[in-house]
Motif scaffolding. Sequence first.
Motif, PDB file in Angstrom:
ATOM      1  N   GLU A   1     -23.493 -27.199 -12.004  1.00  0.00           N
ATOM      2  CA  GLU A   1     -22.267 -26.697 -12.603  1.00  0.00           C
ATOM      3  C   GLU A   1     -22.558 -25.284 -13.123  1.00  0.00           C
ATOM      4  O   GLU A   1     -23.522 -25.059 -13.861  1.00  0.00           O
ATOM      5  CB  GLU A   1     -21.812 -27.613 -13.738  1.00  0.00           C
ATOM      6  CG  GLU A   1     -20.493 -27.127 -14.307  1.00  0.00           C
ATOM      7  CD  GLU A   1     -19.969 -27.971 -15.447  1.00  0.00           C
ATOM      8  OE1 GLU A   1     -20.551 -29.037 -15.720  1.00  0.00           O
ATOM      9  OE2 GLU A   1     -18.973 -27.558 -16.058  1.00  0.00           O
TER      10      GLU A   1
ATOM     11  N   CYS B   1     -21.136 -23.251 -15.239  1.00  0.00           N
ATOM     12  CA  CYS B   1     -21.132 -23.099 -16.710  1.00  0.00           C
ATOM     13  C   CYS B   1     -22.488 -23.358 -17.330  1.00  0.00           C
ATOM     14  O   CYS B   1     -22.872 -22.708 -18.299  1.00  0.00           O
ATOM     15  CB  CYS B   1     -20.269 -24.185 -17.340  1.00  0.00           C
ATOM     16  SG  CYS B   1     -18.572 -23.865 -17.375  1.00  0.00           S
TER      17      CYS B   1
ATOM     18  N   TYR C   1     -17.446 -23.777  -8.994  1.00  0.00           N
ATOM     19  CA  TYR C   1     -17.626 -24.809 -10.031  1.00  0.00           C
ATOM     20  C   TYR C   1     -19.053 -25.297  -9.824  1.00  0.00           C
ATOM     21  O   TYR C   1     -20.008 -24.674 -10.248  1.00  0.00           O
ATOM     22  CB  TYR C   1     -16.569 -25.909  -9.846  1.00  0.00           C
ATOM     23  CG  TYR C   1     -16.485 -26.861 -11.009  1.00  0.00           C
ATOM     24  CD1 TYR C   1     -17.463 -27.820 -11.247  1.00  0.00           C
ATOM     25  CD2 TYR C   1     -15.413 -26.801 -11.882  1.00  0.00           C
ATOM     26  CE1 TYR C   1     -17.384 -28.680 -12.322  1.00  0.00           C
ATOM     27  CE2 TYR C   1     -15.320 -27.670 -12.965  1.00  0.00           C
ATOM     28  CZ  TYR C   1     -16.316 -28.609 -13.181  1.00  0.00           C
ATOM     29  OH  TYR C   1     -16.237 -29.453 -14.237  1.00  0.00           O
TER      30      TYR C   1
ATOM     31  N   CYS D   1     -13.493 -24.985 -16.210  1.00  0.00           N
ATOM     32  CA  CYS D   1     -14.451 -24.470 -17.196  1.00  0.00           C
ATOM     33  C   CYS D   1     -15.265 -23.327 -16.595  1.00  0.00           C
ATOM     34  O   CYS D   1     -15.490 -22.291 -17.223  1.00  0.00           O
ATOM     35  CB  CYS D   1     -15.368 -25.594 -17.673  1.00  0.00           C
ATOM     36  SG  CYS D   1     -16.123 -26.552 -16.347  1.00  0.00           S
ATOM     37  N   CYS D   2     -15.742 -23.530 -15.361  1.00  0.00           N
ATOM     38  CA  CYS D   2     -16.625 -22.540 -14.737  1.00  0.00           C
ATOM     39  C   CYS D   2     -15.871 -21.258 -14.384  1.00  0.00           C
ATOM     40  O   CYS D   2     -16.451 -20.170 -14.425  1.00  0.00           O
ATOM     41  CB  CYS D   2     -17.275 -23.116 -13.489  1.00  0.00           C
ATOM     42  SG  CYS D   2     -18.371 -24.500 -13.828  1.00  0.00           S
TER      43      CYS D   2
HETATM   44 ZN   LIG Z   1     -18.081 -25.663 -15.759  1.00  0.00          ZN
END
Ligand SMILES: [Zn+2]
Length: 1015
Positions: A744, A746, A792, A814-815
Amino acid sequence: MVFLECLVWTAPARAQDDEGDRFLDGIGETALVARYVLNGNVEDSSRHNRHATLRGKTAAYVDDGQFGSVLSLPAGGGGYVEMPGQVLNGVDTVSVTGWVFVRSAEPRQRFFDFGRNTTANFFCTPIGSDAGKGYSARITSNGRAKEQGPLAPRIKTNRWVHLAVVLDAAKQTLSTYADGVRVGHATNVTLNLEKVLDRGNAAANHLYIGKSQGKTDSTINAKIHDFRIYSIALTDRQVAVIKKNALSGKDVVESGDKSQGESTPAKATVIASMPVVLGLVKVPDVAVETVVGHLPRLPYTIAGVYRDGVKGPKVRVIWPSPKDNSQVLQAGTYTVTGTLPGTDFLPKATVTVKAAPGAESAPRRTSVAFPLGQVLLNPDEKQRATALIKNRDKFILTLAKTDPDRFLYNFRDAFGQKQPEGVQPLGGWDSQTTRLRGHASGHYLSAIAQSYASTTYDAELRANFLQKMNYLIETLYDLSQKSGKPVQQGGKFNADPTAVPPGPDKTGFDSDLSKDGIRTDCWNWGKGFISAYPPDQFIMLEHGATYGGKNNQIWAPYYTLHKILAGLLDCYEVGGNKKALEIAQGMGLWVYQRLNLVPTATRIKMWNRYIAGEYGGMNEVMARLFRITEDPRFLKCAILFDNIDFFFGNAQRDHGLARNVDTIRGKHANQHIPQITGALETYQGTKDAQYYRVADNFWNICTHAYMYNIGGVAGAKNPNNAECFTGEPDTLFANGFARGGQNETCATYNLLKLSRQLFMFDPNGKYMDYYEQALYNHIVASVAEDNAGNTYHVPLNPGARKGFGNANMGGFTCCNGTALESSTKLQDSIYFKGVDDKALYVNLYVPSTVTWPERNVTVKQQTSFPYSDTTRLTVAGEGAFDIKVRVPRWATRGFFVKINGVEQTVDAVPGTYLNLGQTWKNHDTIELRMPLCFRLAPVMDRPNIASIFYGPVLLAAEESDPRTEWRSVTLNAADLGKSITGDPSTLRFKIGDVTLKPFHETYGRHSVYLDVTLE
Ligand SMILES: [Zn+2]
């Protein structure tokens, strides 16, 4: 030599409690692309919120004895469901399941049909295409001539049947299931979704439930319930469990059964590792010291002894990893035995446990970064834009065109305010009904502040971002001032954050954000409250709400708040906007007042609750607020966010990361990494060495025992969730490489942040070696070729491909959010300076100029690195200060220094910094040469599965199709370069007919890990 068949698959891990919707029917939610329950609406109840549209006047929801409310599509009524065209973006392997009650034996009825037209589609006909045919699933390209798929007896009509269709792109199979049993199976299915769908233009894709691509074909005559799409090939058993659970009404997670998870992703032959081929004869035993209570730091690598004095690589050792510190509770000595996968070497470590010293040493911060605007990225020596400049410009130029009102939409909506004319809400995880809404706005605040600070090279851009930042902050400030205050003088209000009542006409708290369901009584929310939704989700978390899409469930309220507060603090600290700090202080106190009343035991439960309790780096922003304001309530609040079990082992604080016990096992990666940067910021405030050790130990374990070669983590088969660390350390091959994805993006953004901050306390080359590895091979590699689209997960299974999204910044995961931040601060770690302004650290070799006003000095770095192995630093100005240059750990063929053209005798040790001295005059030059070479980076528990690096650059093999097998290559063990041809100035290489190129320049299919035979 005996080859151990690797570490065995370990028992399923359920590392976190209160899992909410984490494992629907035992399958990690990361594999669920979309789910339409169809019990009254066509909303996607997966976290992607890809809501569908119901078409046709006769389509209706009807009561059903089996499933309650279901969707009915009557005969000849033209009713069907249309999903957004991008639902299958990035998906290769796909499984479709759902319940259908077909009312007639009319042929050609489509259960689903995904494609561009009748000659490029993937569909399922439960009855068949002609009267005599049966239940079939087909994938077509160029019309019927290339139609592939199995045929089974037609399904029964006028009863519910559970259907599943599984297209395994890597195995090239297409299977059909009826009522949980496989009934059809076709092999050699060479077509896949890539050939059916338009990847570049989502609008060209028609994703139908109940309708064919053929305009004249009639729609299905049926009832439909619980239509799901997965991005993995469901196993026979998983299909059976989905069907069984629906009928039993239970969500049974049958743990302990390997088939419930995934099988090993691809076959690999265990062969001798490089040390063995080079004649490893001995792995010396080691001696390690520790103090009572703290597990020892055992070396991940040991220098091996080779036959005939050969100088071979260090060997990777896997040591037992205890789950507590019971081994080290008393002073004394004990021995542990390690393994070398693929060999029968059993190195030993003698551990001496010493009495704990009285006072613990706690490091001080010795270096800091330069402000963003003082480091400029330059073109390379040939005046080409570097990968960093290209990515920066994709983001900066797209950000400049964004409309801040879209990012304010949900805030205004929460506070019941009118929207400016024509403004549309964002999509993705910021759509109106998504319980995470507002998260992208937080990232956006940070990105706008960073863009403003970074664009010192362009006055027009800078003015654009300043205007955006000020407008955002003014609007948020005005909204925050409405919280907990009467609308009119004398009107009712509640200023107390701990006394927020339920919404008007509601009996309790709920997370309903729909147009008609959302509460907007901001006068009741307590003073200082700001978020893109009302306070209910925070309160529900305290009351035990789990993660999910129902109105009594929540989605990580403190995660979203962290993004917003971090954004505000970035606008203050990076962008210089003072009002932003005022907003953050108000909300910070709101949080403090509530959490201060929550008992410790409840907080421990909250912060361990999967996703619901994910709080990003709330401890970090609170400790930042303390640093800025010196208000002790904020530091106290940071400590209230301690994830006690994770940091300290248990409520008694007996062990945990603070004592080097691996509590990372099976945890959600990106939920936990920001907590660690928060621990480090808490350390800065408290000076309590425990917090430093939490961060330091975490980094050490994480980057050795859980990391893929691009610098990313997670992707666990066990626990079965692409976003979790593997259930045990040092088992990436056995328990990682989940089909659902890995890495991921993030998580790597956060690991980079942690690494640079640890470096500021401990200027050890290891942090910047990691930084360089993950910056080039994940962060820079995560952006699309021609736009700001970004990844992502970055899957590393053989023949995988990156999936880029959010090119136009209209719908964020989120990413997509952290990508805004990453690409607007790419220059932030090239140089650091000593806190006393007596040293300049040159961390990264990137063409750039740093301005150091405290010294009245600028330093320009000219290079084409990594497309060349030299760099030249030119000093403008003069003075006495150290210049410390990083000697990369991969620079094993020497590190050569010339000052003003004169070769210097230096003792440059890879993995350290070299101090080039003291007195600098105007126009002084430093030339560094660090020959790049090929090296292998194997998976720790399967040494023949390895990546090839050239210097810091990970080389990926180009692939044309998905693969079931790791791509195999044969290399010369003593000198990899003898087996690899190519051009170092372009970083394009070949091994036989396998083409290698930098992963950060790879946009098609890739194999990052290869099955390496050494000779
Ligand atoms: Zn993320």
